[in-house]
Design a protein around this motif. Sequence first.
Motif, PDB file in Angstrom:
ATOM      1  N   THR A   1       5.165  13.020  -5.751  1.00 35.02           N
ATOM      2  CA  THR A   1       4.996  13.339  -7.051  1.00 35.02           C
ATOM      3  C   THR A   1       5.220  15.032  -7.194  1.00 35.02           C
ATOM      4  OG1 THR A   1       2.402  13.980  -6.921  1.00 35.02           O
ATOM      5  CG2 THR A   1       3.040  11.700  -6.954  1.00 35.02           C
ATOM      6  N   ASN A   2       4.996  15.436  -8.596  1.00 31.47           N
ATOM      7  CA  ASN A   2       4.604  16.861  -8.941  1.00 31.47           C
ATOM      8  C   ASN A   2       3.044  17.018  -8.859  1.00 31.47           C
ATOM      9  OD1 ASN A   2       7.441  17.539  -9.437  1.00 31.47           O
ATOM     10  ND2 ASN A   2       7.026  16.342 -11.630  1.00 31.47           N
ATOM     11  N   GLU A   3       2.554  18.174  -9.015  1.00 28.15           N
ATOM     12  CA  GLU A   3       1.261  18.565  -8.948  1.00 28.15           C
ATOM     13  C   GLU A   3       0.660  17.884 -10.095  1.00 28.15           C
ATOM     14  OE1 GLU A   3       0.262  22.780  -9.412  1.00 28.15           O
ATOM     15  OE2 GLU A   3       1.540  23.402  -7.489  1.00 28.15           O
ATOM     16  N   ALA A   4      -0.803  17.322  -9.921  1.00 23.67           N
ATOM     17  CA  ALA A   4      -1.414  16.730 -10.893  1.00 23.67           C
ATOM     18  C   ALA A   4      -3.002  17.046 -10.837  1.00 23.67           C
ATOM     19  CB  ALA A   4      -1.276  15.021 -10.375  1.00 23.67           C
ATOM     20  N   GLU A   5      -3.308  16.839 -12.227  1.00 20.85           N
ATOM     21  CA  GLU A   5      -4.829  17.204 -12.322  1.00 20.85           C
ATOM     22  C   GLU A   5      -5.871  16.415 -11.763  1.00 20.85           C
ATOM     23  OE1 GLU A   5      -6.301  17.126 -16.373  1.00 20.85           O
ATOM     24  OE2 GLU A   5      -4.387  15.777 -16.840  1.00 20.85           O
TER      25      GLU A   5
ATOM     26  N   THR B   1       0.668  -1.115   0.151  1.00 15.93           N
ATOM     27  CA  THR B   1       0.093   0.030   0.088  1.00 15.93           C
ATOM     28  C   THR B   1       0.939   0.985  -0.062  1.00 15.93           C
ATOM     29  OG1 THR B   1      -1.518  -1.181   1.247  1.00 15.93           O
ATOM     30  CG2 THR B   1      -1.665   1.184   1.325  1.00 15.93           C
ATOM     31  N   TYR B   2       0.503   2.159  -0.878  1.00 15.62           N
ATOM     32  CA  TYR B   2       1.244   3.456  -1.179  1.00 15.62           C
ATOM     33  C   TYR B   2       0.275   4.589  -0.983  1.00 15.62           C
ATOM     34  CZ  TYR B   2       4.621   0.186  -2.742  1.00 15.62           C
ATOM     35  OH  TYR B   2       5.453  -1.191  -3.074  1.00 15.62           O
ATOM     36  N   VAL B   3       1.073   5.924  -0.368  1.00 15.26           N
ATOM     37  CA  VAL B   3       0.231   7.028  -0.739  1.00 15.26           C
ATOM     38  C   VAL B   3       1.105   7.871  -1.569  1.00 15.26           C
ATOM     39  CG1 VAL B   3      -0.413   9.292   0.632  1.00 15.26           C
ATOM     40  CG2 VAL B   3      -0.881   7.082   1.638  1.00 15.26           C
ATOM     41  N   VAL B   4       0.534   8.431  -2.704  1.00 15.05           N
ATOM     42  CA  VAL B   4       1.289   9.167  -3.894  1.00 15.05           C
ATOM     43  C   VAL B   4       0.735  10.762  -3.402  1.00 15.05           C
ATOM     44  CG1 VAL B   4       1.909   7.476  -4.985  1.00 15.05           C
ATOM     45  CG2 VAL B   4      -0.559   8.606  -5.626  1.00 15.05           C
ATOM     46  N   THR B   5       1.630  11.622  -3.538  1.00 11.43           N
ATOM     47  CA  THR B   5       0.992  13.094  -2.941  1.00 11.43           C
ATOM     48  C   THR B   5       2.434  13.741  -3.376  1.00 11.43           C
ATOM     49  OG1 THR B   5       0.551  14.363  -0.984  1.00 11.43           O
ATOM     50  CG2 THR B   5       2.239  12.714  -0.513  1.00 11.43           C
ATOM     51  N   ASP B   6       2.019  15.160  -3.519  1.00 12.37           N
ATOM     52  CA  ASP B   6       2.973  16.176  -3.615  1.00 12.37           C
ATOM     53  C   ASP B   6       3.085  17.030  -2.407  1.00 12.37           C
ATOM     54  OD1 ASP B   6       0.423  17.543  -3.482  1.00 12.37           O
ATOM     55  OD2 ASP B   6       0.879  18.567  -5.528  1.00 12.37           O
ATOM     56  N   SER B   7       2.477  16.524  -1.354  1.00 15.38           N
ATOM     57  CA  SER B   7       2.680  17.397  -0.252  1.00 15.38           C
ATOM     58  C   SER B   7       3.603  16.745   1.087  1.00 15.38           C
ATOM     59  CB  SER B   7       1.163  17.520   0.476  1.00 15.38           C
ATOM     60  OG  SER B   7       1.326  17.949   1.878  1.00 15.38           O
ATOM     61  N   LYS B   8       4.414  17.576   1.347  1.00 22.73           N
ATOM     62  CA  LYS B   8       5.286  17.047   2.294  1.00 22.73           C
ATOM     63  C   LYS B   8       4.464  17.034   3.714  1.00 22.73           C
ATOM     64  CE  LYS B   8       9.597  18.735   0.601  1.00 22.73           C
ATOM     65  NZ  LYS B   8      10.992  19.600   0.750  1.00 22.73           N
ATOM     66  N   LYS B   9       3.545  17.771   4.075  1.00 19.91           N
ATOM     67  CA  LYS B   9       2.649  17.732   5.214  1.00 19.91           C
ATOM     68  C   LYS B   9       1.832  16.406   5.115  1.00 19.91           C
ATOM     69  CE  LYS B   9       1.572  22.502   6.336  1.00 19.91           C
ATOM     70  NZ  LYS B   9       0.396  23.334   6.348  1.00 19.91           N
ATOM     71  N   ILE B  10       1.564  15.958   4.129  1.00 17.03           N
ATOM     72  CA  ILE B  10       0.681  14.624   4.160  1.00 17.03           C
ATOM     73  C   ILE B  10       1.856  13.315   4.235  1.00 17.03           C
ATOM     74  CG2 ILE B  10      -0.350  12.927   2.642  1.00 17.03           C
ATOM     75  CD1 ILE B  10      -2.009  15.192   1.321  1.00 17.03           C
ATOM     76  N   ALA B  11       2.944  13.766   3.507  1.00 16.53           N
ATOM     77  CA  ALA B  11       3.944  12.481   3.451  1.00 16.53           C
ATOM     78  C   ALA B  11       4.521  12.360   4.945  1.00 16.53           C
ATOM     79  CB  ALA B  11       5.231  12.869   2.613  1.00 16.53           C
ATOM     80  N   GLU B  12       4.589  13.296   5.773  1.00 19.75           N
ATOM     81  CA  GLU B  12       5.141  12.852   7.099  1.00 19.75           C
ATOM     82  C   GLU B  12       4.443  11.968   7.958  1.00 19.75           C
ATOM     83  OE1 GLU B  12       3.670  17.030   9.414  1.00 19.75           O
ATOM     84  OE2 GLU B  12       5.617  16.911   8.717  1.00 19.75           O
ATOM     85  N   HIS B  13       3.156  11.729   7.504  1.00 22.08           N
ATOM     86  CA  HIS B  13       2.172  11.201   8.317  1.00 22.08           C
ATOM     87  C   HIS B  13       2.108   9.464   7.795  1.00 22.08           C
ATOM     88  CE1 HIS B  13       0.471  14.202  10.774  1.00 22.08           C
ATOM     89  NE2 HIS B  13       0.395  14.977   9.701  1.00 22.08           N
TER      90      HIS B  13
END
Length: 218
Positions: free
Chosen positions: A70-74, A49-61
């Motif tokens: 990731t970079n920004e995505a639509e 299971t993975y979380v893919v995100t462009d946010s360091k705030k999210i990633a730290e959890h």
Amino acid sequence: MNIDDIKIAIVIPARLNSTRLKEKMLIEFDGEPLIRLVFDKCRTMGYDTYVVTDSKKIAEHITIGNVIMTNEAENGTARIASVLDKLEKYDIIVNVQGDMLNITRETLKPLLKDCIHNDVTTCYTKGCKPDDVKVIHQEGNAMWFTRADIGYGDRHLGLYAYRSHILRSYDLFTDEYPQENLEQNRILGHYNIRVVKTEYNGIEINTKEDINSRTMLN
């Protein structure tokens, strides 16, 4: 082909700045941010299971090794597609929305059973409310998805199982009806989308009213 013969990953795309609810993924339920709760529920199902995100705030959890930046995505599908090279060992990617607080293995079971036979599979529950995303389907095939209050259709759940080649091609697809703002409509016309019925009585966190329907422990 048996499901035990293929490699499946659950991938949760997450962005910080939700259109309708600011920093939705970090809102706490029972003392944990939403994205962490959904991640923890998914990784108990027996799949990577993975979380893919462009946010360091999210990633730290999220546990190191289970987050892909990731970079920004639509949209969520585009976000997963952008890091497909880091998921290349998997045959099927199961996309779970980061706001599906009540996700269970039972909800995913029909999707996992059916996905080994199709390029794209998604889920619905019978009936719909006016503000639900709706799927119109026939003989197990999606005909259209809409947010409009059309008075019929079934509630579409943001759960998808993709063969990897679909994600590799996603950025080549054109959305002829961007006013719907539904990522899955970009695939229709290029590939068939199978739909399977499942049971999901939970909510998706999209508004303050959804938050208020849960007990918040800060």
